[in-house]
Design an enzyme around this catalytic site. Structure first.
Site, PDB file in Angstrom:
ATOM      1  N   CYS A  47     -26.968 -27.152  39.124  1.00 28.84           N
ATOM      2  CA  CYS A  47     -27.313 -25.935  39.863  1.00 28.84           C
ATOM      3  C   CYS A  47     -27.519 -26.263  41.341  1.00 28.84           C
ATOM      4  O   CYS A  47     -27.944 -27.364  41.695  1.00 28.84           O
ATOM      5  CB  CYS A  47     -28.581 -25.325  39.261  1.00 28.84           C
ATOM      6  N   SER A  49     -29.856 -25.341  43.158  1.00 30.10           N
ATOM      7  CA  SER A  49     -31.256 -25.661  43.421  1.00 30.10           C
ATOM      8  C   SER A  49     -31.530 -27.156  43.297  1.00 30.10           C
ATOM      9  O   SER A  49     -32.374 -27.703  44.020  1.00 30.10           O
ATOM     10  CB  SER A  49     -32.166 -24.884  42.460  1.00 30.10           C
ATOM     11  N   HIS A  52     -30.533 -28.598  46.464  1.00 35.28           N
ATOM     12  CA  HIS A  52     -31.522 -28.312  47.499  1.00 35.28           C
ATOM     13  C   HIS A  52     -32.599 -29.391  47.541  1.00 35.28           C
ATOM     14  O   HIS A  52     -33.109 -29.732  48.612  1.00 35.28           O
ATOM     15  CB  HIS A  52     -32.186 -26.951  47.245  1.00 35.28           C
ATOM     16  N   HIS A  68     -32.648 -28.524  35.602  1.00 31.92           N
ATOM     17  CA  HIS A  68     -33.532 -27.499  35.021  1.00 31.92           C
ATOM     18  C   HIS A  68     -32.786 -26.486  34.157  1.00 31.92           C
ATOM     19  O   HIS A  68     -33.377 -25.497  33.738  1.00 31.92           O
ATOM     20  CB  HIS A  68     -34.256 -26.753  36.149  1.00 31.92           C
ATOM     21  N   CYS A 174     -30.762 -21.021  33.424  1.00 28.34           N
ATOM     22  CA  CYS A 174     -30.891 -20.643  34.830  1.00 28.34           C
ATOM     23  C   CYS A 174     -29.813 -19.661  35.259  1.00 28.34           C
ATOM     24  O   CYS A 174     -30.057 -18.472  35.366  1.00 28.34           O
ATOM     25  CB  CYS A 174     -30.874 -21.875  35.743  1.00 28.34           C
TER      26      CYS A 174
END
Length: 374
Positions: A47, A49, A52, A68, A174
């Site tokens: 993902c 994220s 990030h 996640h 997610c």
């Protein structure tokens, strides 16, 4: 299982510091304590994220194991765990549900007080279950799935149908749940409406799928990368545009295209500029704009308050608005009933050891969702 109560040594992708590549390491995963669950990961998605964290735009302590969006099997449980048992197929939940805090008790809220969006990096008792080379390794977002085994609090895991295919259903941890829920639960898209979706990655495409299922008659996809248009059209977009093809602001382009009647707009990128574009794009008196992309940290958003005074609604959206432990099993049931197709979102399936390649595909714009299998 034979490993219950023992430290497990396994492979994990560790981020030792910011802006450094993953390092595949042997880590030690301690047994679960009271009200905790140790999980053997079967498949996990890559993902934005997670990226990030690598780049420092999402808070985290280092070293850390990120990831996640996953499916696994319960290996062992700590004292007092009642909702799952060894052998259950489960989804770890980055948006947990303790069922006791004020948000969990509110039928319209889903941001549990136990959520770790500030980078605490520890479980509920304030400690971690990971060590590597004699050093403490931190958790990420209540989950940490870039590892063969992880430990989560009981409120951050839910049992699902054993028959659900791991390499597909992990997206319900997610991407799909977030985008789909943004349309059908947070935005509450209505039949016959017009929608605009900014950002055509995995989450944006899931928003489109939600808009289509909700009965929207016109769904406009917006992205700078035209290579994403074919996939967006395949999942339900009625047309796609690139801001690079116009000299005027994209909000004005959308207004002209729709006679000022974009009912719902969704920002699935996380850029301040497109957040304002999305707000400006929805109908000034009754339009609804939903922010889905993770915003950059420590940034302030400046906008003309008249954009809201005229009547627009601006909403934020965590995990699609779903109460994770209540709704994720139902989403799995819907998938098994073929209510939606996750195959359209998965462009690459790689072995876990190829995690760095998966992130290169993400950052080059060549993948929608890459799934790593163990």
């Amino acid at each position: 299982m034979a490993t219950a109560g023992k430290v497990i040594k396994c492979k994990a992708a560790v981020l030792w510091e910011q802006n450094k590549p993953f390092s595949i390491e042997e880590v030690e995963v301690a047994p679960p304590k009271a009200k905790e669950v140790r999980i053997k990961i079967l498949a996990t998605g890559i993902c934005r994220s997670d990226d990030h964290v690598m780049k420092g735009t999402l808070a985290s302590k280092f070293p850390v194991i990120v990831g996640h969006e996953a499916v696994g099997v319960v290996e062992s449980i700590g004292e007092g765990v009642t909702t799952v048992k060894p052998g259950d197929k489960v989804i770890p939940l980055f948006a947990p549900q303790c069922r006791e805090c004020k948000s969990c008790r509110n039928p319209d809220a889903n941001l549990c007080i136990m959520s770790d969006f500030t980078g605490r990096g520890v479980l509920a008792d304030g400690t971690t279950r990971f060590t590597c080379r004699g050093k403490t390794v931190y958790h990420f977002a209540s989950t940490s799935t870039f590892t063969e085994y992880t430990v989560v609090d009981e409120f951050a895991v839910v049992k699902i149908d054993d028959a659900a295919p791991s390499e597909k259903i992990c997206l319900l941890g997610c991407a799909f749940s977030t985008g789909y829920g943004a349309a059908v639960k947070t935005g509450k898209v209505t039949p016959g409406s017009t929608c605009a979706v900014f950002g055509l990655g995995g989450v944006g495409l899931s928003v489109i799928m939600g808009c289509k299922l909700a009965g929207a008659s016109r769904i406009i996809g917006i992205d700078l990368n035209k290579d994403k248009f074919e996939k967006a059209m395949a999942v339900g977009a009625t047309e796609c545009i690139s801001p690079k093809d116009f000299t005027k602001p994209i909000s004005e382009v959308l207004s002209e295209m729709t006679e000022d009647s974009v009912d719902y707009s969704f920002e699935a990128i996380g850029h301040l500029e497109t957040m304002i574009d999305a707000l400006k794009s929805c109908q000034k008196n009754y339009g609804t704009c939903v922010l889905v992309g993770v915003p950059p940290p420590a940034k302030m958003l400046a906008y003309d308050p008249m954009l809201l005074f005229m009547g627009r609604t601006w909403k934020g959206c965590i995990f699609g608005g779903w109460k994770s432990r209540d709704h994720v099993p139902k989403l799995v049931t819907d998938f098994m009933a073929k209510k939606f197709d996750l195959d359209q979102l998965i462009t690459h399936v790689l072995p876990f050891k190829s995690i760095q390649e998966g992130f290169e595909l993400l950052n080059s714009g060549k993948s929608i969702r890459t799934v790593l299998t163990f």
